[in-house]
Design an enzyme around this catalytic site. Structure first.
Site, PDB file in Angstrom:
ATOM      1  N   LEU A 133      21.083   5.728  -3.091  1.00  0.00           N
ATOM      2  CA  LEU A 133      21.309   4.796  -1.981  1.00  0.00           C
ATOM      3  C   LEU A 133      22.190   5.468  -0.916  1.00  0.00           C
ATOM      4  N   GLY A 134      22.254   4.865   0.263  1.00  0.00           N
ATOM      5  CA  GLY A 134      23.184   5.370   1.282  1.00  0.00           C
ATOM      6  C   GLY A 134      22.514   5.959   2.517  1.00  0.00           C
TER       7      GLY A 134
ATOM      8  N   THR B  88      20.540   8.226   5.418  1.00  0.00           N
ATOM      9  CA  THR B  88      20.839   9.501   6.090  1.00  0.00           C
ATOM     10  C   THR B  88      22.336   9.781   6.019  1.00  0.00           C
TER      11      THR B  88
ATOM     12  N   ILE C  42      24.968  17.278  16.522  1.00  0.00           N
ATOM     13  CA  ILE C  42      24.589  17.991  15.297  1.00  0.00           C
ATOM     14  C   ILE C  42      24.720  19.495  15.489  1.00  0.00           C
TER      15      ILE C  42
ATOM     16  N   GLU D 221      28.473  20.427  15.479  1.00  0.00           N
ATOM     17  CA  GLU D 221      29.161  20.241  14.192  1.00  0.00           C
ATOM     18  C   GLU D 221      28.667  21.281  13.169  1.00  0.00           C
TER      19      GLU D 221
ATOM     20  N   MET E 129      22.886   6.144  17.960  1.00  0.00           N
ATOM     21  CA  MET E 129      22.499   6.355  16.554  1.00  0.00           C
ATOM     22  C   MET E 129      23.743   6.751  15.774  1.00  0.00           C
ATOM     23  N   LEU E 130      24.536   5.754  15.404  1.00  0.00           N
ATOM     24  CA  LEU E 130      25.800   6.006  14.714  1.00  0.00           C
ATOM     25  C   LEU E 130      25.917   5.087  13.510  1.00  0.00           C
TER      26      LEU E 130
ATOM     27  N   HIS F  72      57.313   9.312  17.286  1.00  0.00           N
ATOM     28  CA  HIS F  72      57.547  10.714  17.659  1.00  0.00           C
ATOM     29  C   HIS F  72      57.934  11.499  16.416  1.00  0.00           C
TER      30      HIS F  72
HETATM   31  P1  FAD Z   1      19.571   5.559   7.688  1.00  0.00           P
HETATM   32  O1  FAD Z   1      20.928   5.973   7.284  1.00  0.00           O
HETATM   33  O2  FAD Z   1      18.661   6.595   8.251  1.00  0.00           O
HETATM   34  O3  FAD Z   1      18.898   4.883   6.408  1.00  0.00           O
HETATM   35  C1  FAD Z   1      17.581   4.461   6.403  1.00  0.00           C
HETATM   36  C2  FAD Z   1      17.104   4.405   4.972  1.00  0.00           C
HETATM   37  O4  FAD Z   1      15.855   3.728   4.928  1.00  0.00           O
HETATM   38  C3  FAD Z   1      16.849   5.774   4.349  1.00  0.00           C
HETATM   39  O5  FAD Z   1      17.519   5.894   3.126  1.00  0.00           O
HETATM   40  C4  FAD Z   1      15.334   5.814   4.144  1.00  0.00           C
HETATM   41  O6  FAD Z   1      14.945   6.562   2.990  1.00  0.00           O
HETATM   42  C5  FAD Z   1      15.028   4.335   3.953  1.00  0.00           C
HETATM   43  N1  FAD Z   1      13.635   3.989   4.251  1.00  0.00           N
HETATM   44  C6  FAD Z   1      12.934   4.293   5.370  1.00  0.00           C
HETATM   45  N2  FAD Z   1      11.688   3.733   5.305  1.00  0.00           N
HETATM   46  C7  FAD Z   1      11.634   3.070   4.119  1.00  0.00           C
HETATM   47  C8  FAD Z   1      10.634   2.290   3.482  1.00  0.00           C
HETATM   48  N3  FAD Z   1       9.455   2.047   4.071  1.00  0.00           N
HETATM   49  N4  FAD Z   1      10.903   1.775   2.262  1.00  0.00           N
HETATM   50  C9  FAD Z   1      12.101   1.984   1.661  1.00  0.00           C
HETATM   51  N5  FAD Z   1      13.082   2.709   2.229  1.00  0.00           N
HETATM   52  C10 FAD Z   1      12.865   3.231   3.445  1.00  0.00           C
HETATM   53  N6  FAD Z   1      26.931   8.957  12.441  1.00  0.00           N
HETATM   54  C11 FAD Z   1      28.240   8.666  12.550  1.00  0.00           C
HETATM   55  O7  FAD Z   1      28.585   7.541  12.928  1.00  0.00           O
HETATM   56  N7  FAD Z   1      29.200   9.579  12.215  1.00  0.00           N
HETATM   57  C12 FAD Z   1      28.892  10.826  11.805  1.00  0.00           C
HETATM   58  O8  FAD Z   1      29.773  11.627  11.512  1.00  0.00           O
HETATM   59  C13 FAD Z   1      27.522  11.171  11.695  1.00  0.00           C
HETATM   60  N8  FAD Z   1      27.161  12.391  11.267  1.00  0.00           N
HETATM   61  C14 FAD Z   1      25.832  12.689  11.140  1.00  0.00           C
HETATM   62  C15 FAD Z   1      25.490  13.973  10.729  1.00  0.00           C
HETATM   63  C16 FAD Z   1      24.163  14.326  10.603  1.00  0.00           C
HETATM   64  C17 FAD Z   1      23.790  15.712  10.150  1.00  0.00           C
HETATM   65  C18 FAD Z   1      23.150  13.357  10.871  1.00  0.00           C
HETATM   66  C19 FAD Z   1      21.691  13.705  10.698  1.00  0.00           C
HETATM   67  C20 FAD Z   1      23.483  12.080  11.286  1.00  0.00           C
HETATM   68  C21 FAD Z   1      24.833  11.741  11.437  1.00  0.00           C
HETATM   69  N9  FAD Z   1      25.223  10.481  11.890  1.00  0.00           N
HETATM   70  C22 FAD Z   1      26.551  10.188  12.027  1.00  0.00           C
HETATM   71  C23 FAD Z   1      24.242   9.440  12.224  1.00  0.00           C
HETATM   72  C24 FAD Z   1      24.099   8.448  11.046  1.00  0.00           C
HETATM   73  O9  FAD Z   1      23.750   9.147   9.882  1.00  0.00           O
HETATM   74  C25 FAD Z   1      23.055   7.405  11.368  1.00  0.00           C
HETATM   75  O10 FAD Z   1      23.358   6.793  12.607  1.00  0.00           O
HETATM   76  C26 FAD Z   1      23.026   6.318  10.284  1.00  0.00           C
HETATM   77  O11 FAD Z   1      22.730   6.878   9.030  1.00  0.00           O
HETATM   78  C27 FAD Z   1      21.982   5.245  10.620  1.00  0.00           C
HETATM   79  O12 FAD Z   1      21.994   4.290   9.617  1.00  0.00           O
HETATM   80  P2  FAD Z   1      20.713   3.387   9.294  1.00  0.00           P
HETATM   81  O13 FAD Z   1      21.142   2.463   8.223  1.00  0.00           O
HETATM   82  O14 FAD Z   1      20.166   2.832  10.544  1.00  0.00           O
HETATM   83  O15 FAD Z   1      19.587   4.388   8.756  1.00  0.00           O
HETATM   84  P1  NAD Z   2      21.948  14.806  20.626  1.00  0.00           P
HETATM   85  O1  NAD Z   2      21.182  13.850  21.437  1.00  0.00           O
HETATM   86  O2  NAD Z   2      23.393  14.601  20.414  1.00  0.00           O
HETATM   87  O3  NAD Z   2      21.806  16.277  21.271  1.00  0.00           O
HETATM   88  C1  NAD Z   2      20.580  16.865  21.530  1.00  0.00           C
HETATM   89  C2  NAD Z   2      20.767  17.936  22.607  1.00  0.00           C
HETATM   90  O4  NAD Z   2      19.563  18.690  22.698  1.00  0.00           O
HETATM   91  C3  NAD Z   2      21.027  17.347  24.001  1.00  0.00           C
HETATM   92  O5  NAD Z   2      22.195  17.933  24.519  1.00  0.00           O
HETATM   93  C4  NAD Z   2      19.773  17.729  24.787  1.00  0.00           C
HETATM   94  O6  NAD Z   2      20.032  17.978  26.155  1.00  0.00           O
HETATM   95  C5  NAD Z   2      19.309  18.990  24.057  1.00  0.00           C
HETATM   96  N1  NAD Z   2      17.872  19.301  24.199  1.00  0.00           N
HETATM   97  C6  NAD Z   2      16.831  18.434  24.146  1.00  0.00           C
HETATM   98  N2  NAD Z   2      15.674  19.113  24.299  1.00  0.00           N
HETATM   99  C7  NAD Z   2      15.972  20.423  24.439  1.00  0.00           C
HETATM  100  C8  NAD Z   2      15.198  21.618  24.630  1.00  0.00           C
HETATM  101  N3  NAD Z   2      13.878  21.605  24.705  1.00  0.00           N
HETATM  102  N4  NAD Z   2      15.847  22.798  24.743  1.00  0.00           N
HETATM  103  C9  NAD Z   2      17.193  22.833  24.666  1.00  0.00           C
HETATM  104  N5  NAD Z   2      17.983  21.736  24.478  1.00  0.00           N
HETATM  105  C10 NAD Z   2      17.365  20.557  24.372  1.00  0.00           C
HETATM  106  O7  NAD Z   2      21.142  14.908  19.249  1.00  0.00           O
HETATM  107  P2  NAD Z   2      21.540  15.560  17.839  1.00  0.00           P
HETATM  108  O8  NAD Z   2      22.683  16.493  18.000  1.00  0.00           O
HETATM  109  O9  NAD Z   2      20.262  16.054  17.266  1.00  0.00           O
HETATM  110  O10 NAD Z   2      22.022  14.300  17.013  1.00  0.00           O
HETATM  111  C11 NAD Z   2      21.109  13.206  16.757  1.00  0.00           C
HETATM  112  C12 NAD Z   2      21.846  11.909  16.584  1.00  0.00           C
HETATM  113  O11 NAD Z   2      22.629  11.908  15.407  1.00  0.00           O
HETATM  114  C13 NAD Z   2      22.753  11.624  17.755  1.00  0.00           C
HETATM  115  O12 NAD Z   2      22.267  10.468  18.398  1.00  0.00           O
HETATM  116  C14 NAD Z   2      24.091  11.354  17.171  1.00  0.00           C
HETATM  117  O13 NAD Z   2      24.593  10.136  17.616  1.00  0.00           O
HETATM  118  C15 NAD Z   2      23.889  11.315  15.650  1.00  0.00           C
HETATM  119  N6  NAD Z   2      24.957  12.133  15.047  1.00  0.00           N
HETATM  120  C16 NAD Z   2      26.249  11.678  15.173  1.00  0.00           C
HETATM  121  C17 NAD Z   2      27.283  12.431  14.684  1.00  0.00           C
HETATM  122  C18 NAD Z   2      28.682  11.932  14.839  1.00  0.00           C
HETATM  123  O14 NAD Z   2      28.870  10.756  15.121  1.00  0.00           O
HETATM  124  N7  NAD Z   2      29.705  12.760  14.658  1.00  0.00           N
HETATM  125  C19 NAD Z   2      27.049  13.643  14.060  1.00  0.00           C
HETATM  126  C20 NAD Z   2      25.736  14.082  13.965  1.00  0.00           C
HETATM  127  C21 NAD Z   2      24.697  13.306  14.458  1.00  0.00           C
END
Ligand code: FAD
Ligand code: NAD
Length: 468
Positions: A39-40, A42, A186, A189, A320-321, A446
């Site tokens: 569970l949990g 992405t 992404i 980070e 997307m957070l 402070h």
């Molecule tokens: P998800 O977390 O994507 O969960 C959806 C779930 O639905 C999945 O487990 C999937 O398997 C399941 N599912 C899909 N279709 C079906 C189906 N038909 N039947 C059953 N199950 C299904 N956000 C932050 O706020 N802070 C961060 O530091 C951060 N870091 C990130 C780092 C990375 C590398 C990535 C990729 C993302 C990061 N994010 C971060 C973004 C964050 O992970 C997402 O915004 C968040 O997980 C979205 O939550 P959600 O519940 O909408 O979907």
């Molecule tokens: P992002 O939207 O943050 O960045 C994508 C970047 O790719 C943009 O700067 C864009 O201009 C560039 N880009 C797009 N097309 C391109 C091309 N053809 N050539 C070169 N550059 C191009 O997307 P991400 O970094 O993939 O993250 C995806 C989502 O995941 C984000 O919406 C973010 O909110 C979420 N996320 C959040 C965290 C966090 O909260 N710390 C960490 C990781 C991911």
């Protein structure tokens, strides 16, 4: 198991599982469907948690290699054990995922493992890995199926050398020269993880700044920070194609003059955003509509075009957070219970977990200029703080934007040690519609990094910052 429910949630990410808990707390008979065995979603499996585990590990290494000596701590024979680093990350992930399972059990939420899809508006079919089918009857359904990595033609990931964040989080060798497509969250980070461990990182970004959607000051400052860590930035470069050459990659991009430029490295991380995930849900069967980006269309109550079916998190509009998904989960559960919840999308903070961290809430200077709102700006550099000097975290600044006439704080943007935690002071103040004067008059402990917020507020409200 009983198969009749008040609420069925599809997807167990931070949106889905938090929604399930709130539904159970409100007395609804609740089930959650997850296609993976853990569970949990992405966030816990391949997002927030594993990336932060690796960021923390690589930060320790980087400090040991570059900063300990200045603190009078000498180490010999320092080396990275990448396999162990990945093992620790995996154990953090599995403990966190197990925690969600515990919470489901504690709240008496039925968990179904399998792919969920609509049979009709009130029946959801779950197909398990063994192909066994179960049909659940429900009064309400919440779609919380999240998102998947996006890519454009010519940059299709192959999972070997051309990878997304999902594979990058399991890479058990340090890259030599990582090419990152996309200077967003992404890319920066996960690029940081490898840069700190010694990789050269080339970021190829289409826009004219990294983190281009945040306040421009942050992109400028972060560029300076990351260049010191081994990053090179190639801005205004539009990637055309990526090739796996066997032991490496070749990325071709067009620069601002329209010339083709080739970048060579050992791995290419494709990080150009994420796309909503609705595959296999059978939305067409029940008439749920998507917008042109593929997101499920919802109204102000997060209800889809079909009554009784709601959608939350990455699969609907908005940032997307994880915390946005969680709060939408709570919001929908409370709507179903007849309550009148409120969620202020303007006050959802965003954080980039580089070091120093980048954090922001509210409007950027660029947004206010475009909207014609009169504003004033105050800022304060971290290097002027005693606390920052003590810990050697001298890079960064806090910037506060307030309304020119009313003094109300409209946006707070910072790059600073512990900014991810510090931003909550700004969120709280803005939730209560504080003025810059209010923030300037709050007593701050402070020596702390938070004193930069007070000083920036003093600068915004009357150009009376004291320690600069
Ligand atoms: P998800 O977390 O994507 O969960 C959806 C779930 O639905 C999945 O487990 C999937 O398997 C399941 N599912 C899909 N279709 C079906 C189906 N038909 N039947 C059953 N199950 C299904 N956000 C932050 O706020 N802070 C961060 O530091 C951060 N870091 C990130 C780092 C990375 C590398 C990535 C990729 C993302 C990061 N994010 C971060 C973004 C964050 O992970 C997402 O915004 C968040 O997980 C979205 O939550 P959600 O519940 O909408 O979907
Ligand atoms: P992002 O939207 O943050 O960045 C994508 C970047 O790719 C943009 O700067 C864009 O201009 C560039 N880009 C797009 N097309 C391109 C091309 N053809 N050539 C070169 N550059 C191009 O997307 P991400 O970094 O993939 O993250 C995806 C989502 O995941 C984000 O919406 C973010 O909110 C979420 N996320 C959040 C965290 C966090 O909260 N710390 C960490 C990781 C991911």
């Amino acid at each position: 198991m009983q198969t009749k429910y008040d609420v069925v949630i599809i997807g167990s990410g931070p949106g889905g599982y938090v929604c399930a808990i709130r539904c159970a707390q409100l007395g609804f008979k609740t089930a959650i469907i997850e296609k993976y065995t853990t569970l949990g979603g992405t966030c816990l499996n391949v997002g927030c948690i594993p990336s932060k585990a690796l960021l923390d590990s690589s930060e320790h290494y980087h400090n040991a290699a570059h900063n300990f000596e200045k603190h009078g701590i000498n180490l010999s024979s320092l080396k990275v054990d990448m396999k162990k680093m990945i093992e620790r990350k995996n154990s953090v992930v599995s403990q966190t995922c197990d925690g969600v399972k515990f919470l489901m059990d504690k709240n008496k939420i039925d968990v179904y493992t399998g792919v969920g899809s609509f049979v009709d508006k009130t029946h959801i079919k779950v197909i398990g890995a063994d192909k066994k089918e179960t049909v659940l009857e429900t009064k309400n359904t919440i779609i919380a199926t999240g998102s998947k990595p996006n890519f454009f033609p010519g940059m299709e990931p192959d999972g070997k050398r051309i990878i997304t964040s999902t594979e990058m989080l399991n890479l058990d060798e340090v890259c030599k020269n990582l090419i990152v497509i996309g200077g967003g969250v992404i890319g920066l980070e996960l690029g940081s993880v490898h840069a700190r461990l010694g990789a050269k990182v080339d970021v190829v970004e289409f826009a004219d700044s990294i983190i281009p959607t945040m306040d421009r000051t942050l992109g400028k400052e972060l560029t300076k920070v990351l260049k010191k860590e081994g990053f090179n930035f190639h801005l205004q470069h539009r990637v055309q194609g990526v090739k796996n050459t066997g032991k490496g990659v070749e990325v071709t991009a067009l620069n601002a003059k329209g010339e083709a430029v080739v970048f060579k490295g050992d791995y290419c991380l494709v990080a150009v955003g994420r796309k909503p995930y609705t595959d296999g849900l059978g939305l067409d069967k029940i008439g749920i509509t998507l917008d042109k980006r593929g997101m499920i269309e919802v109204d102000a109550h997060l209800q889809t075009s079909v009554a009784g079916i709601y959608a939350i998190g990455d699969v609907v509009r908005g940032p997307m957070l994880a915390h946005k998904a969680e709060d939408e989960g709570v919001f929908v559960a409370e709507v179903l219970a007849g309550q009148k919840p409120h969620l202020d999308y303007n006050l959802i903070p965003g954080v980039v977990y580089t070091w120093p961290e980048v954090a922001a809430v509210g409007k950027t200077e660029e947004e206010l200029t475009a909207a014609g709102v009169p504003f004033k700006v105050g800022s304060f550099p971290m290097k002027a703080l005693g606390r920052a000097r003590a810990s050697m975290d001298l890079m960064g600044l806090v910037k506060i934007i307030a309304h020119a006439e009313t003094d109300e704080v409209l946006g707070v943007h910072m790059i600073a040690a512990r900014a991810a935690d510090m931003i909550m002071e700004a969120v709280t103040a803005m939730e209560f519609r504080a003025s810059a004067e209010d923030m300037a008059r709050i007593v701050h402990p402070h020596p702390t990094f938070t004193e930069a917020i007070k000083e920036a507020a003093m600068d915004a409200t009357g150009k009376r910052a004291m320690h600069i």
